[in-house]
Write a protein that holds these residues in place. Structure first.
Motif, PDB file in Angstrom:
ATOM      1  N   ASP A 110       0.890  -1.116  -0.082  1.00  0.00           N
ATOM      2  CA  ASP A 110       0.098   0.010  -0.124  1.00  0.00           C
ATOM      3  C   ASP A 110       0.810   1.356   0.037  1.00  0.00           C
ATOM      4  OD1 ASP A 110      -2.594   0.728  -0.114  1.00  0.00           O
ATOM      5  OD2 ASP A 110      -2.763   1.421   1.873  1.00  0.00           O
ATOM      6  N   LEU A 112       2.886   4.195  -2.147  1.00  0.00           N
ATOM      7  CA  LEU A 112       2.655   4.952  -3.238  1.00  0.00           C
ATOM      8  C   LEU A 112       3.871   5.230  -4.107  1.00  0.00           C
ATOM      9  CD1 LEU A 112       0.630   6.707  -4.889  1.00  0.00           C
ATOM     10  CD2 LEU A 112       1.268   8.752  -3.285  1.00  0.00           C
ATOM     11  N   TRP A 239      -0.105   2.371  -6.653  1.00  0.00           N
ATOM     12  CA  TRP A 239       0.237   1.810  -5.367  1.00  0.00           C
ATOM     13  C   TRP A 239       0.587   0.505  -5.379  1.00  0.00           C
ATOM     14  CZ3 TRP A 239      -1.004   4.873  -0.911  1.00  0.00           C
ATOM     15  CH2 TRP A 239      -1.717   6.154  -1.394  1.00  0.00           C
ATOM     16  N   GLN A 245      -7.426  -2.415  -0.712  1.00  0.00           N
ATOM     17  CA  GLN A 245      -7.615  -1.613  -1.862  1.00  0.00           C
ATOM     18  C   GLN A 245      -8.829  -1.967  -2.653  1.00  0.00           C
ATOM     19  OE1 GLN A 245      -3.894  -1.985  -3.947  1.00  0.00           O
ATOM     20  NE2 GLN A 245      -2.741  -0.502  -2.719  1.00  0.00           N
TER      21      GLN A 245
END
Length: 271
Positions: A110, A112, A239, A245
């Motif tokens: 998770d 970025l 991501w 998600q």
């Protein structure tokens, strides 16, 4: 067999060494745009890595970030960062997909990835003027302006690298210069001169640039007798996959059509 490298890394190092602080304005603009995009992310990033060949343009905005010099093999360790930024270097990478893959592997779940580089419309006027001039004078062409990827091609890098929720957008920056020589000096100060392996390495006759300036002024005029030039910044984000998600629905799992959903929405508004 290994395909020949598109870019000459020795020439790239020499171009970067010639860069000047006055040429960092697009680096600074790219940094400001990245900061604006990060404001929309509801997250505090604690372990940031930035891939950049111009750290002076990024270190003030990200004082605690690990700064990574651009190279074929990046100095990144797997799963160590919650944010990795590839800053204004993808357009001069021999293996851009490999660069994004390496950045993705350096993310924790998770985490970025954000990237910014020159996009396909960058220097389109200069490319056209030089190509037309060279064809007229010599009856052929040589590579003089780096081919830049279009936003669709850059966006596909995110999916090919296995990143989730990919987003790609671009920002066009119109500029004006007194002449082609002023523009080429700016490119030199940016460290963005021609580093293609197939570039012409012998002396270029002045007549080519005289002809190109005439074509530039005729085809791409700007106010007050100047010439128009476009820079195009492409921004990428994706991501590292994580169970939290949102996932796309499986094919065939939709229970109502778009038309039904619209009719229900109209009905609810009417009530």
């Amino acid at each position: 067999m290994t395909a020949p490298a598109l870019f000459d890394l020795t020439a790239q190092a020499e171009a970067h060494a010639r860069a000047r602080a006055s040429g960092m304005f697009l680096q600074e603009l790219a940094c400001d745009e990245i900061l604006e995009r990060l404001k929309a992310v509801n997250r505090q990033f604690k372990s940031v890595a930035i891939v950049t060949n111009f750290p002076q343009a990024w270190c003030v905005a990200f004082p605690n970030a690990k700064l990574i010099r651009g190279a074929d093999l990046l100095d990144l360790q797997p799963g160590q960062h919650d944010l990795v930024i590839h800053a204004m270097a993808l357009h001069h990478c021999n293996d851009p997909i490999g660069q994004v893959v390496q950045c993705g592997r350096a993310l924790e779940p998770d985490g970025l990835f954000m990237g910014v580089c020159f996009g396909g419309q960058t220097l389109m006027e200069l490319r056209s003027a030089l190509s037309t001039a060279e064809a007229k004078l010599r009856g052929g062409l040589s590579p003089r302006v780096t081919p830049m990827a279009e936003i669709r091609e850059l966006g596909s890098l995110l999916q090919r690298a296995g990143l989730a929720l990919p987003v790609a957008d671009s920002l066009k920056i119109p500029t004006a210069y007194s002449d082609i020589y002023h523009l080429m000096q700016d490119l030199r100060d940016m460290g963005e001169t021609n580093i293609m392996t197939a570039r012409q390495k012998t002396f270029t006759a002045k007549s080519l640039f005289v002809q190109a300036q005439e074509i530039f002024a005729a085809q791409f005029p700007a106010d007050e007798g100047r010439i128009a030039c476009t820079f195009d910044l492409a921004f990428l984000s994706g991501w590292a996959p994580h169970a939290s998600q949102p996932k796309a629905l499986k094919p065939g799992s939709v229970t109502k059509s778009l038309q039904q959903a619209l009719e229900e929405a109209k009905s609810s508004l009417g009530n």
